[in-house]
Design a protein around this motif. Structure first.
Motif, PDB file in Angstrom:
ATOM      1  N   SER A   1       3.943   0.443   9.237  1.00  0.00           N
ATOM      2  CA  SER A   1       4.760   1.165   8.903  1.00  0.00           C
ATOM      3  C   SER A   1       5.289   2.315   9.647  1.00  0.00           C
ATOM      4  N   HIS A   2       4.682   2.445  10.528  1.00  0.00           N
ATOM      5  CA  HIS A   2       5.374   3.338  11.777  1.00  0.00           C
ATOM      6  C   HIS A   2       6.517   2.859  12.409  1.00  0.00           C
TER       7      HIS A   2
ATOM      8  N   ASP B   1       0.177   4.225  -0.056  1.00  0.00           N
ATOM      9  CA  ASP B   1      -0.388   5.325   0.644  1.00  0.00           C
ATOM     10  C   ASP B   1       0.174   5.456   1.922  1.00  0.00           C
ATOM     11  N   ILE B   2       0.686   4.179   2.480  1.00  0.00           N
ATOM     12  CA  ILE B   2       1.175   4.182   3.820  1.00  0.00           C
ATOM     13  C   ILE B   2       2.697   4.017   3.975  1.00  0.00           C
TER      14      ILE B   2
ATOM     15  N   GLU C   1       7.975  -3.794   1.678  1.00  0.00           N
ATOM     16  CA  GLU C   1       7.626  -2.710   2.524  1.00  0.00           C
ATOM     17  C   GLU C   1       8.633  -1.779   3.225  1.00  0.00           C
TER      18      GLU C   1
ATOM     19  N   ASN D   1       0.841  -1.112   0.015  1.00  0.00           N
ATOM     20  CA  ASN D   1       0.090  -0.162  -0.015  1.00  0.00           C
ATOM     21  C   ASN D   1       0.815   1.215   0.209  1.00  0.00           C
TER      22      ASN D   1
ATOM     23  N   GLU E   1       0.609  -0.397  13.599  1.00  0.00           N
ATOM     24  CA  GLU E   1       0.722   0.052  12.526  1.00  0.00           C
ATOM     25  C   GLU E   1       2.141  -0.252  12.011  1.00  0.00           C
TER      26      GLU E   1
END
Length: 366
Positions: free
Chosen positions: A270-271, A184-185, A294, A182, A268
């Protein structure tokens, strides 16, 4: 009227790689298609509520969920019959589907055969993993299932050449559709690695023998023994309580309890990636390894086992053999850390915004 698609999960809707792919499809294509979901657990998991907001139904045919290994084994052998009967009931009650998209590896077979009986015109089997060695009975059963799945699937797709060959065999026609992330993330955070601070390693994946978290703990120990202050973050659901206990025992044995952090799979991700320094993936095997993409998407350099498909390298991966041992891996990571420079990473071909059009095309085939 929208085409009706039944997505068949590998298990539940937890925050895993296969589930992320399915939910990405639903998010991006729900304006064009109606989606329902077939799950194999009674548990409500990470994506359940979000999926329901798109107007589809969730059907459940739970596997045996107890702790008895004997009953688990029996359930595996009779599962096809149970799935056949319960799915037949679902097909009889629901409006006809135009597409069935199966993500259940060898267990796709009976589902695809039933879908053909109910004249679902587009029947997709998707390969996600590389299958390891099994006992003789399971191997024979899987070979039988492979023949059935190949016969009744109208489309065979997979995340890599090796995953396709593993599930379908090299003698049938298949198509590689890249796993996507994704975008967007997961995106670059323009971070710099400070070599005078704590080195933070991160691993993402179900806590299981295949993902090999014990090896990562050993790598951490060796990094610290080489004079680098380091810690390890492990993100993932506990898929095998016995194996997680082995990981915990290893951490205690090596006196690393204050240097290893566990995060649930629904965090989360991605964080956590963006606040780490490098990514480690010492899996024994992977069908693809979307977590590597990712990690690179947020700018992390990665160290991965050489059993993982090289197509996961977008410019930021060192592939190392597990046979070289944890000290060798630690030395490579320390050398990178001391001489850090940003990687030239390009993950564009794995962006959801690009790959999603391949699924749209598959669903619209006549």
């Amino acid at each position: 009227m929208k085409k009706r698609v039944l997505l068949v999960s590998c298990e539940g809707l937890g925050n895993g790689g296969v589930q992320a792919i399915m939910m990405g499809i639903v998010r991006k294509l729900s304006d064009d298609f109606h989606f329902d979901m077939l799950l194999f657990t009674s548990e409500k998991r990470y994506y359940d509520d979000e999926f329901l907001t798109f107007g589809g139904k969730i059907f459940r045919i739970p596997n045996y969920e107890g702790n008895c290994s004997f009953l688990k084994r029996i359930d595996y052998y009779v599962r096809d019959i149970r799935v056949f009967m319960q799915l037949k009931s679902i097909f009889n009650k629901e409006e006809p589907y135009d597409v069935i998209h199966c993500n259940r590896e060898y267990e796709n077979a009976i589902i695809l055969k039933l879908a053909a009986k109910y004249q679902i015109p587009i029947r997709i089997a998707q390969a996600h993993i590389i299958h390891g060695k099994r006992n003789a009975v399971c191997t024979l059963l899987d070979k039988f299932r492979q023949k059935i799945a190949n016969k009744y699937a109208t489309e065979r797709i997979g995340c890599s050449e090796s995953a396709c060959v593993s599930l379908f065999s090299k003698d049938v026609k298949y198509q590689i559709v890249n796993n996507f992330y994704n975008d967007d993330i997961f995106y670059p955070r323009n971070k710099e690695v400070e070599t005078n601070k704590v080195l933070t390693l991160v691993q993402v994946g179900a806590i299981s023998n295949i993902k090999n978290q014990k090896f990562s703990v050993e790598v951490l120990e060796n990094i610290r023994n080489l004079g680098i202050d380091a810690k390890l973050r492990i993100i993932g659901f506990d898929m095998d309580g016995d194996y997680k206990q082995q990981v915990l025992n290893k951490i205690i044995e090596l006196s690393l309890k204050e240097y290893v952090e566990f995060y649930p799979g629904d965090i989360e991700i991605s964080h956590v990636l963006s606040t780490s320094d490098c990514f480690i993936m010492p899996s024994y095997h992977e069908g693809f390894g979307i977590a590597l993409i990712e990690a690179q998407a947020v700018g992390l350099h990665s160290f991965a086992s050489d059993t993982i498909p090289p197509s996961t390298n977008c410019g930021g991966v060192d592939y190392l053999s597990l046979s070289l041992g944890s000290l060798y891996w630690a030395t490579k990571i320390v050398d990178w850390f001391k001489c850090y420079k940003p990687d030239a990473i390009d993950t564009s071909k794995y962006k959801m915004s690009l790959v999603i059009n391949q699924y749209k095309h598959l669903y619209n085939k006549s």
